[in-house]
Design a protein around this motif. Sequence first.
Motif, short mmCIF file in Angstrom:
data_model
loop_
_atom_site.label_atom_id
_atom_site.label_comp_id
_atom_site.label_asym_id
_atom_site.label_seq_id
_atom_site.Cartn_x
_atom_site.Cartn_y
_atom_site.Cartn_z
N ILE A 43 0.61 -1.34 -0.01
CA ILE A 43 -0.07 -0.08 -0.18
C ILE A 43 0.75 1.29 0.06
O ILE A 43 0.60 2.24 -0.98
N LYS A 44 1.79 1.13 1.02
CA LYS A 44 2.51 2.37 1.05
C LYS A 44 3.34 2.86 -0.10
O LYS A 44 3.70 3.99 -0.60
N ALA A 45 4.08 1.83 -0.82
CA ALA A 45 4.88 1.96 -1.93
C ALA A 45 4.09 2.20 -3.56
O ALA A 45 4.52 2.29 -4.26
N GLU A 46 2.86 1.74 -3.35
CA GLU A 46 1.71 1.73 -4.36
C GLU A 46 2.46 0.61 -5.24
O GLU A 46 2.38 1.27 -6.59
N ARG A 47 2.53 -0.41 -4.82
CA ARG A 47 3.04 -1.52 -5.93
C ARG A 47 2.47 -2.89 -5.71
O ARG A 47 2.22 -3.10 -4.46
N PHE A 48 2.37 -3.63 -6.75
CA PHE A 48 2.04 -5.02 -6.55
C PHE A 48 3.37 -5.86 -6.67
O PHE A 48 4.06 -5.56 -7.73
N GLU A 49 3.92 -6.37 -5.65
CA GLU A 49 5.37 -6.90 -5.89
C GLU A 49 5.14 -8.43 -5.82
O GLU A 49 4.32 -9.29 -5.31
N VAL A 50 5.77 -9.03 -6.87
CA VAL A 50 6.04 -10.52 -7.33
C VAL A 50 7.47 -11.12 -6.73
O VAL A 50 8.45 -10.31 -7.21
N LEU A 51 7.32 -12.08 -5.69
CA LEU A 51 8.43 -12.66 -5.24
C LEU A 51 8.41 -13.88 -5.67
O LEU A 51 7.61 -14.74 -5.41
N ASP A 52 9.49 -14.19 -6.28
CA ASP A 52 9.47 -15.42 -7.07
C ASP A 52 10.94 -16.05 -6.76
O ASP A 52 12.05 -15.44 -7.41
#
Length: 181
Positions: A43-52
Motif C-alpha cells: 500500500i505504502k509504495a503503491e506496488r504489486f510485488e511479485v516475489l519468485d
Amino acid sequence: YYNKVDLDITNKEWAKNLSFTECNLWFFPYCNNKHYIMICVNIKAERFEVLDSLRHKDFEKTYKQMAERVVQYAINYMKTQFADKTVRWERFTWFKLEKVTQPDQISCGMYVIWWMRHWEGKYNSALTKDWKRIDLINEERECLMLDIILDEENLERERIMKEATKYCNMKNKKKELKGRR
C-alpha cells in the motif's frame, strides 16, 4: 487451475472481523504447477510485488494472469476495508523481485514463508544472502515442522509425540543390537 480457486473473501465468515486499515503489506501466496510464488500488495509504495524464488523469465505468460486476478480480488476486498482512506489503485505499478534464485527445485514454499515473515517491501540482501545455502533452508524447514507439531493447538500433538517416542526407542534398540554384534 486458478479458475477453480475461490479467491473472493468478501463474504467469508472468517474475513468479516478482519481489519486491515493499518496494514501496509498484504501477502497472497499461490501455487502454479507445483511452484509457489508470493504476491505482495504494498500500500505504502503503491506496488504489486511479485516475489519468485526461481526468477521465472516467463512471468507474463505463466503468472501475470493469475497475479492480476489475485490483485483484483484483493483490491475489491480492500476497498471495503479502506473506505476511509484514499488508495489510488490506478497508480500502482508491478515490481518483480529478480535478485533471488533458490538453490534447488523444492524450496519455493519455504521462500514464501520466509518472505511473509521478513519482507518489508524492499529488497534487502540480508533477507536472502544465506538463503542460497540448502542447510539453512532445511534448518528453517525443520523448525517450522516442529512449531506445527508442538503447538498446543495441534489436535494430533499427543499422538505424534507418542509415535515419535516409539520410533526413537525402536531406533535406539537397533543401534544397541548392532553394537553387540
